[in-house]
Design a protein around this motif. Structure first.
Motif: not given
Ligand code: ATP
Length: 768
Positions: A215, A239, A382
Motif C-alpha cells: 500500500d 484502500h 497505489t
C-alpha cells in the motif's frame, strides 16, 4: 611470449549471494585463458596479512560454488587498508605472491579502496624498494596494477549499473516473506509494517513494494512532499474503503521525511493502529526482516550476473593497458558493460550526500531510469482512485486485455498494473477471458460473459499470483474466425488491445495486423507484452516468466545435484521445456554449472555425444572423491528427434561400465513456476504501464493513423541496454524464424559458450 598473468580475486564488504559465482567464474576463466588464478581470503585483511590468505586456486577448487550462499573465501572490514601503511604491506604481499591483476567484488567502499590502491601503486612500489622490502628486480614485472571492480551488494546502491550482484536474491527473500505475511494480514484484516535493509538506498523497499503490491513505501531518496502521516493515511483509508482487508507498508531502514528526520517503523505502526493523532485504528504489527535478506543461495539472475561479470572482468584485466581507466563491470538492462569505476563511486557518494542535504530531486535524478520508472509505477498502482491523473473524456479509451498461450509468471502482475494505470487515467480496461477462443465463444452474436470489466478490488490482489487470472488459451484469431473477432471488436467498441503472451500471442498480433485491409475494425492499436518461459518471442531478449522458470530450474537442479552427494558418481540428464529455443536450457546450464547443454539451435550428433561421454569418463577418472555432488547435463525437449533425456542417460550409463551412473529427470510443468519471481513481477509492472502509455498515444478513433503508423502493432521488449517498441511488420519480415517459432538471432548464444567453458566441456564437433 608474455609471462602469464597472475589474477587474484577477492570478496570484500558485506557478503551478498552470488559472490561465490564471481570467484568461480574468475578462477575458471583465468585458467582457461592460460593465467594463474588466486583467491585472496578475508577481503583486504587477507591482502594485508599475506601468506596463507593468498591461495592459488585450481579448476576443481571452485566446483559446486554456484549454489553456495555468502562468500566461501570470506570477507572482512579491514581498518588497516584505510591507511597508506596497510596498503603498503598489501602491495608487498602482492609482489611477493607475483600477483599483477586484482578483481574485487564488493560495495562502493571496497571499490573506492581498490581505486586508491591502483592510483598509489607506483609510489607504493617505489617506497617498498627504497625501504629495501623488495628489490628493484622484483618490482620490474609489476609496474602497473590492473584492477577491475565487480559490484556485489544486496542494496543495489551503485550508480551506473541497474543491478548489483545479490540484490535480486535479497529482493526474493523479502518478497517471499511479504507474501507469507500477506496471508495472515488478510485473514485478520491487519496492517503490517515491514522494515527492510537500505540505509541510503530504497531500491529493495521500492521494488518489494512494486512486486508485492504494497500500500505504501518509505524510501530515503524520495520522501513525501508534505506530511507523510497525512499522505499515508489518505492512501490506506482509500484502500480500506474499497474493501481491502490487508495493509502492507514497506519501510527502508534509512527512510526519512522532507526535513531529514528518520521515520521509524514504530511511528508508522502507531499511526496505523490509531495510537497517535489521526490514527487509523488498524490492528498493526511490525516485522523487521534483518539478516535473512542477505542469506541463502543466489537466485538465477544473480548467478548469471556473477558468472558473466566474472568472465568480463578477466577479459578486462587482460585487455587493460597502463592508460586504461580503472573500470567496473555493470549491467544496463540486458547488456554487460565496462564503466569507469570512480565516476560511479563518486555519483553514488553524491547521491548519499544529496539525501543527507535533503536535495531529494537530485537524489532521484542520480538514480537510474529503472528506479524512477518503478517509483512512478508504484504510485500508479497505489493511487488508482486519486483522480488527479485523469484524461479528458474524449481521450479515454476502451482497452481489451487478452492473455494468449501458456501461463507465465508475471502475467497477472502485468494485467494488474495495466488495469491500475487505465483506471487512474479514466480508460475502461476490459478483460477478455480465455484468449481468442474465449472471446469467440458466443451464441448468435451474443457474447457469453467472456468479456467483462475488471473489478479493481479483485485485480489488486493479483500482484504476486502465478498463472493467468483472466485465463489464457493458445488458439489463434484465424482459428477462432478472423471475421468473428473483427465483428466482436466492433460490437464491443474496443479502441485498443493489450495482449500478454508468448509465441502464439506474437503470431496472433501478426495475423490481426495482416487482416486489417480486409476487416477495418481491426485498425486499432495493439501492443504485445511478451510472456513465456521459453523466451522465444522476437523483439525482446526477455519475456515475462522466463526468470521464474529459471529459478525453478535452478532450485530443481541444485536439489538433484545434492541428491547425488551420497553416491558422488552420478550424472543427471535433465530435460527442460523451451520449445525450439534453447534459452532456458542454456541459462539454467550456465546457472548450475552443467557439464553439457543440448539445444535445438544446434541439434545433437553422435560425435557430440561421444565427445561428452569421453569427457565424463575423464572427469570421473580424475575425481578422487573431492567433488561433493553429481554432474548435470541439460537437454532441451526439442534438441533432437532421436536423442531424448532418457536415451542420453542410457547411452551414458552403458558407456560408463559401472564406473559411474546416469539417470534422466524431467521437471515438466514445474518449470512454469508457482509464485512468480520478483524480477518478473517488477518488470511486468514497468513494461505493462509503458504498453498502455503507448496505446494511449494513439487515442480513440485513430483508424487512419493506425493504418499508416507501423508502431500501431508493436512488441515491447528489452534489447541490449534499452526498452524498445518494435513494429510487428519489421519483426515478422526480418526477425522471425517462423518454422522454428523463435527469433532469427539468439541473443544468448555467447552465454552458451561461457557455460561450456566454465562447465569444463571440451570443444566438440558442431553438427552440420
Ligand atoms: P557494503 O556495501 O556491503 O557496505 P562496502 O564495500 O561498501 O560494502 P565497506 O565496509 O565500506 O563495505 O568497505 C570494505 C572495505 O574496503 C573496508 O573495510 C576497507 O578495508 C576498504 N575500504 C573502504 N573504503 C576505503 C577507502 N576510502 N580507502 C581505502 N580502503 C577502503
Amino acid at each position: 611470449m608474455a609471462p602469464k598473468k597472475k589474477i587474484a580475486v577477492m570478496t570484500s564488504g558485506g557478503d551478498s549471494p552470488g559472490m561465490n559465482g564471481v570467484v568461480r567464474a574468475v578462477v575458471r576463466m583465468a585458467i582457461h585463458l592460460g593465467c594463474d588464478a588466486y583467491a585472496v581470503y578475508e577481503g583486504y585483511e587477507g591482502l594485508v596479512c599475506g601468506g596463507d590468505y593468498i591461495k592459488k586456486m585450481g579448476w576443481d577448487d571452485v566446483r559446486g560454488w554456484l549454489s553456495e550462499g555468502g562468500t566461501l573465501i570470506g570477507t572482512a572490514r579491514c581498518m588497516a587498508f584505510y591507511e597508506r601503511a596497510g596498503r603498503l604491506t598489501a602491495a608487498k604481499n602482492m609482489v611477493l605472491s607475483g600477483i599483477d591483476a586484482l578483481i574485487i567484488c564488493g560495495g562502493d567502499g571496497s571499490l573506492t579502496g581498490a581505486d586508491k590502491f591502483r592510483s598509489e601503486w607506483p609510489s607504493l612500489l617505489e617506497e617498498l624498494v627504497t625501504k629495501g622490502e623488495v628489490s628493484e628486480d622484483q618490482t620490474a614485472l609489476y609496474k602497473h596494477l590492473n584492477i577491475v571492480g565487480i559490484v556485489g551488494s544486496i542494496d543495489n546502491d551503485l550508480s551506473g549499473t541497474d543491478a548489483t550482484i545479490g540484490c535480486y536474491s535479497a529482493l526474493s527473500r523479502i518478497c517471499e516473506m511479504v507474501d507469507y505475511i500477506e496471508a495472515t494480514a488478510s485473514s485478520h484484516s491487519r496492517a503490517f509494517v515491514i522494515e527492510v535493509m537500505g540505509r541510503h538506498c530504497g531500491w529493495l523497499a521500492l521494488l518489494a513494494g512494486v512486486a508485492t503490491g504494497a500500500d505504501f513505501v518509505f524510501i530515503p531518496e524520495r520522501p513525501q512532499d508534505h506530511d507523510w502521516r497525512q499522505a499515508m493515511s489518505v492512501v490506506v483509508r482509500r484502500h480500506r474503503k474499497i474493501g481491502k482487508r490487508k495493509t502492507i507498508v514497506i519501510v527502508a531502514e534509512g527512510a526519512r521525511d522532507r526535513d531529514g528526520n528518520k521515520i521509524s517503523s514504530e511511528e508508522i505502526r502507531d499511526l496505523l493502529s490509531g495510537k497517535s493523532e489521526g490514527g487509523l485504528g488498524l490492528d498493526t504489527r511490525i516485522t523487521t526482516l534483518g539478516h535473512v535478506q542477505r542469506g541463502g543461495t543466489a537466485v538465477a539472475y544473480d548467478r548469471m550476473l556473477a558468472t558473466l561479470q566474472g568472465v568480463e572482468a578477466v577479459n578486462a584485466v587482460l585487455e587493460a593497458t597502463p592508460e586504461t581507466e580503472t573500470c567496473f563491470i555493470a549491467i544496463n538492462e540486458n547488456k554487460i558493460v565496462r564503466k569507469p569505476l570512480m565516476k560511479a563511486v563518486l555519483e553514488s557518494k553524491e547521491l548519499a550526500a544529496a539525501v543527507e542535504a535533503k536535495d531529494f530531486e537530485k537524489a532521484m535524478a542520480l538514480r537510474d531510469t529503472e528506479f524512477a520508472d518503478q517509483y512512478r509505477s508504484f504510485l500508479t498502482t497505489t493511487n488508482v482512485f486519486a483522480g488527479d491523473c485523469k484524461l479528458p473524456e474524449k481521450s479515454r479509451m476502451k482497452i481489451g486485455f487478452i492473455n494468449v498461450g501458456a501461463p507465465a509468471g508475471g502475467m497477472n502482475a502485468a494485467v494488474r498494473a495495466a488495469v491500475a494505470y487505465c483506471l487512474s487515467r479514466g480508460h475502461q480496461p476490459v478483460a477478455i477471458h480465455n484468449g481468442f477462443a474465449g472471446f469467440a465463444r458466443h451464441h448468435d452474436d451474443k457474447p457469453v460473459g467472456s468479456v467483462r470489466p475488471f473489478d479493481w478490488l479483485e485485480v489488486d490482489g493479483w500482484a504476486s499470483k502465478g498463472g493467468s487470472e483472466i485465463g489464457t488459451n493458445r488458439e489463434l484469431p484465424s482459428e477462432s474466425g478472423m471475421e468473428l473477432i473483427a465483428n466482436l471488436i466492433e460490437l464491443y467498441e474496443f479502441d485498443a488491445f493489450f495482449i500478454v503472451g508468448g509465441f502464439e500471442a506474437f503470431h496472433s498480433v501478426s495475423q490481426l495486423r495482416k487482416a486489417r485491409d480486409e476487416f477495418p475494425s481491426l485498425c486499432i492499436p495493439i501492443c504485445l507484452l511478451p510472456a513465456t518461459i521459453s523466451n522465444n518471442v522476437p523483439g525482446t531478449e526477455y519475456s515475462l516468466g522466463s526468470d521464474t522458470c529459471l529459478n525453478e530450474l535452478v532450485s530443481y537442479c541444485d536439489k538433484i545435484k545434492q541428491s547425488a552427494s551420497a553416491t558422488r558418481r552420478r550424472v543427471f540428464v535433465i530435460e527442460t521445456q523451451g520449445g525450439r529455443s534453447g534459452y532456458i536450457a542454456t541459462l539454467s546450464g550456465l546457472n548450475v554449472g552443467a557439464t553439457a547443454i543440448y539445444i535445438p539451435e544446434e541439434g545433437i550428433s553422435l560425435e557430440m555425444l561421444n565427445a561428452d561421454v569421453m569427457n565424463l569418463k575423464e572427469v570421473f577418472k580424475n575425481d578422487r572423491g573431492q567433488s561433493r555432488a553429481g554432474r548435470l547435463i541439460l537437454v532441451n525437449e526439442k534438441a533432437s528427434k532421436v536423442y531424448d533425456a532418457k536415451l542420453i542417460a542410457s547411452i551414458i550409463r552403458d558407456e560408463a561400465h559401472d564406473r559411474f551412473e546416469s539417470r534422466e529427470s524431467i521437471p515438466g510443468h514445474v518449470q512454469q513456476g508457482g509464485v512468480p519471481s520478483p524480477m518478473d513481477r517488477c518488470r511486468a509492472v514497468r513494461l505493462a504501464i509503458k504498453c498502455i502509455q503507448h496505446l494511449e498515444d494513439f487515442g480513440r478513433n485513430a483508424h487512419n493513423r493506425v493504418k499508416k503508423d507501423p508502431h500501431s502493432t508493436t512488441v515491447i521488449g528489452i534489447r541490449g541496454s534499452e526498452v524498445v517498441f518494435t513494429p510487428m511488420k519489421e519483426l515478422e519480415e526480418e526477425g522471425t524464424d517462423w518454422p522454428n517459432r523463435r527469433p532469427k538471432v539468439a541473443h544468448w548464444l555467447d552465454m552458451r559458450e561461457v557455460a561450456d567453458i566454465l562447465g569444463g566441456r571440451p570443444p566438440y564437433p558442431k553438427p552440420e
